[in-house]
Write a protein that holds these residues in place. Structure first.
Motif, short mmCIF file in Angstrom:
data_model
loop_
_atom_site.label_atom_id
_atom_site.label_comp_id
_atom_site.label_asym_id
_atom_site.label_seq_id
_atom_site.Cartn_x
_atom_site.Cartn_y
_atom_site.Cartn_z
N ALA A 67 0.83 -1.20 0.00
CA ALA A 67 0.00 0.00 0.00
C ALA A 67 0.87 1.25 0.00
O ALA A 67 0.56 2.23 -0.69
CB ALA A 67 -0.93 -0.01 1.22
N GLU A 68 1.96 1.21 0.74
CA GLU A 68 2.90 2.35 0.75
C GLU A 68 3.50 2.56 -0.64
O GLU A 68 3.62 3.69 -1.12
CB GLU A 68 4.00 2.11 1.78
CG GLU A 68 4.99 3.23 1.91
CD GLU A 68 4.45 4.40 2.70
OE1 GLU A 68 4.77 5.54 2.33
OE2 GLU A 68 3.70 4.19 3.66
N ILE A 69 3.85 1.46 -1.30
CA ILE A 69 4.42 1.56 -2.65
C ILE A 69 3.38 2.14 -3.61
O ILE A 69 3.70 3.01 -4.43
CB ILE A 69 4.92 0.17 -3.11
CG1 ILE A 69 6.13 -0.25 -2.28
CG2 ILE A 69 5.26 0.18 -4.60
CD1 ILE A 69 6.54 -1.69 -2.46
N ALA A 70 2.13 1.67 -3.51
CA ALA A 70 1.07 2.19 -4.37
C ALA A 70 0.81 3.67 -4.09
O ALA A 70 0.55 4.45 -5.01
CB ALA A 70 -0.20 1.38 -4.18
N GLN A 71 0.89 4.05 -2.84
CA GLN A 71 0.68 5.46 -2.47
C GLN A 71 1.77 6.34 -3.06
O GLN A 71 1.50 7.45 -3.50
CB GLN A 71 0.67 5.58 -0.95
CG GLN A 71 0.55 7.00 -0.43
CD GLN A 71 0.56 7.04 1.07
OE1 GLN A 71 -0.22 6.34 1.70
NE2 GLN A 71 1.43 7.84 1.65
N HIS A 103 -6.43 4.84 -4.82
CA HIS A 103 -7.47 3.85 -4.51
C HIS A 103 -6.84 2.48 -4.24
O HIS A 103 -7.30 1.74 -3.37
CB HIS A 103 -8.48 3.77 -5.66
CG HIS A 103 -9.62 2.85 -5.37
ND1 HIS A 103 -10.51 3.11 -4.35
CD2 HIS A 103 -10.00 1.69 -5.93
CE1 HIS A 103 -11.40 2.13 -4.30
NE2 HIS A 103 -11.12 1.26 -5.25
N GLN A 104 -5.77 2.16 -4.96
CA GLN A 104 -5.08 0.88 -4.74
C GLN A 104 -4.47 0.84 -3.34
O GLN A 104 -4.58 -0.18 -2.65
CB GLN A 104 -3.98 0.69 -5.81
CG GLN A 104 -3.24 -0.61 -5.70
CD GLN A 104 -4.10 -1.81 -6.06
OE1 GLN A 104 -5.17 -1.67 -6.65
NE2 GLN A 104 -3.65 -2.98 -5.70
N ALA A 105 -3.87 1.93 -2.89
CA ALA A 105 -3.30 1.98 -1.54
C ALA A 105 -4.40 1.88 -0.50
O ALA A 105 -4.22 1.24 0.55
CB ALA A 105 -2.50 3.27 -1.35
N PHE A 106 -5.56 2.48 -0.78
CA PHE A 106 -6.69 2.38 0.14
C PHE A 106 -7.14 0.93 0.30
O PHE A 106 -7.33 0.45 1.42
CB PHE A 106 -7.85 3.26 -0.38
CG PHE A 106 -9.08 3.18 0.48
CD1 PHE A 106 -9.16 3.90 1.66
CD2 PHE A 106 -10.15 2.38 0.11
CE1 PHE A 106 -10.29 3.83 2.46
CE2 PHE A 106 -11.28 2.30 0.91
CZ PHE A 106 -11.36 3.04 2.08
N LYS A 107 -7.31 0.23 -0.82
CA LYS A 107 -7.76 -1.16 -0.76
C LYS A 107 -6.74 -2.05 -0.05
O LYS A 107 -7.11 -2.88 0.78
CB LYS A 107 -8.01 -1.70 -2.17
CG LYS A 107 -9.21 -1.09 -2.87
CD LYS A 107 -9.57 -1.80 -4.15
CE LYS A 107 -8.42 -1.88 -5.12
NZ LYS A 107 -8.77 -2.42 -6.43
N LEU A 142 -6.87 5.92 5.55
CA LEU A 142 -7.80 7.04 5.44
C LEU A 142 -7.21 8.20 4.64
O LEU A 142 -7.94 8.95 4.01
CB LEU A 142 -8.22 7.52 6.83
CG LEU A 142 -9.15 6.58 7.60
CD1 LEU A 142 -9.46 7.13 8.97
CD2 LEU A 142 -10.42 6.32 6.82
N ALA A 143 -5.90 8.35 4.67
CA ALA A 143 -5.25 9.38 3.87
C ALA A 143 -5.42 9.11 2.37
O ALA A 143 -5.28 10.01 1.55
CB ALA A 143 -3.77 9.49 4.22
N LEU A 203 3.57 5.76 6.96
CA LEU A 203 2.62 5.22 7.93
C LEU A 203 2.25 3.79 7.58
O LEU A 203 2.23 2.91 8.45
CB LEU A 203 1.35 6.07 7.97
CG LEU A 203 1.47 7.48 8.52
CD1 LEU A 203 0.12 8.19 8.46
CD2 LEU A 203 1.98 7.47 9.93
N LEU A 204 1.97 3.54 6.31
CA LEU A 204 1.55 2.20 5.89
C LEU A 204 2.69 1.19 6.00
O LEU A 204 2.48 0.05 6.44
CB LEU A 204 1.00 2.25 4.47
CG LEU A 204 -0.33 2.99 4.32
CD1 LEU A 204 -0.62 3.29 2.86
CD2 LEU A 204 -1.45 2.18 4.92
N SER A 205 3.89 1.59 5.61
CA SER A 205 4.99 0.62 5.67
C SER A 205 5.42 0.34 7.10
O SER A 205 5.73 -0.81 7.44
CB SER A 205 6.18 1.10 4.83
OG SER A 205 6.67 2.33 5.31
#
Length: 182
Positions: free
Chosen positions: A27-31, A49-53, A117-118, A133-135
């Motif tokens: 998700a961090e990579i997608a973000q 949207h990919q990072a959200f999912k 949420l970001a 945050l995600l990683s």
């Protein structure tokens, strides 16, 4: 049979936490693939949207792994320092790993939720940079898995010890009851 089930539960929890960690990092990579404009510490970026999912899936897996661990391991708690000092090493390990698993859950869950949420569709974010945050939440999922498995194994050992102690005490009381009857 119970030992095989214990092994399967441990594998299941570790796989779920590992997948949650990998999803958080993905998700961090997608973000980071989304276009953004950065000026010093301020940044404007579009949500991914990919990072959200992926972040949402990581949160769900982390939560399910924690619930499975706590439901199947039972509750091992220590009420006082005196009880802690007199407890078996398995019970001390179960208590410590349970507390640490809850701490890891709280931190990882918070980081993953904030990162997810970001990336919500309704937000175009401009503000202070809050990367990773995600990683970081994903890495903490791995650590949560270690503490959760340690808790499950040590809690199972504590319940096995208590069952054996109870059975041993019942066997000692049985001959006394037989000899007192006429």
């Amino acid at each position: 049979m119970a030992r095989n089930l214990d092994f399967l539960v441990c594998i299941l929890v570790m796989v779920m936490d590992t997948v949650a960690g990998i999803l958080g990092i993905e998700a961090e990579i997608a973000q980071n693939k989304v276009k953004h404009l950065r000026v010093w510490i301020l940044e404007c970026r579009d949500p991914s949207h990919q990072a959200f999912k992926l972040g949402l899936a990581a949160v769900v897996l982390l939560s399910v792994a924690h619930v499975i661990t706590n439901l199947l391991a039972g509750c091992v708690f220590i009420r006082s320092k005196e009880e802690m000092d007199g407890a078996s090493p398995n019970k001390q390990l179960a208590f410590a790993s349970h507390v640490l698993a809850w701490i890891m859950l709280g931190i990882a869950f918070t980081l993953l939720i904030c990162g997810t949420l970001a990336n919500s569709k309704s937000r175009k974010d401009c503000g202070i940079v809050h990367h990773r945050l995600l990683s970081i939440g994903g890495v903490l999922c791995f650590i949560h898995g270690l503490f959760a498995v340690a808790y499950y194994v040590s809690a199972a050992a504590v319940f096995r010890e208590e069952r054996e102690l109870h059975q041993h005490g019942a066997q000692q009381n049985k001959p006394n009851q037989q000899s007192t009857q006429p």
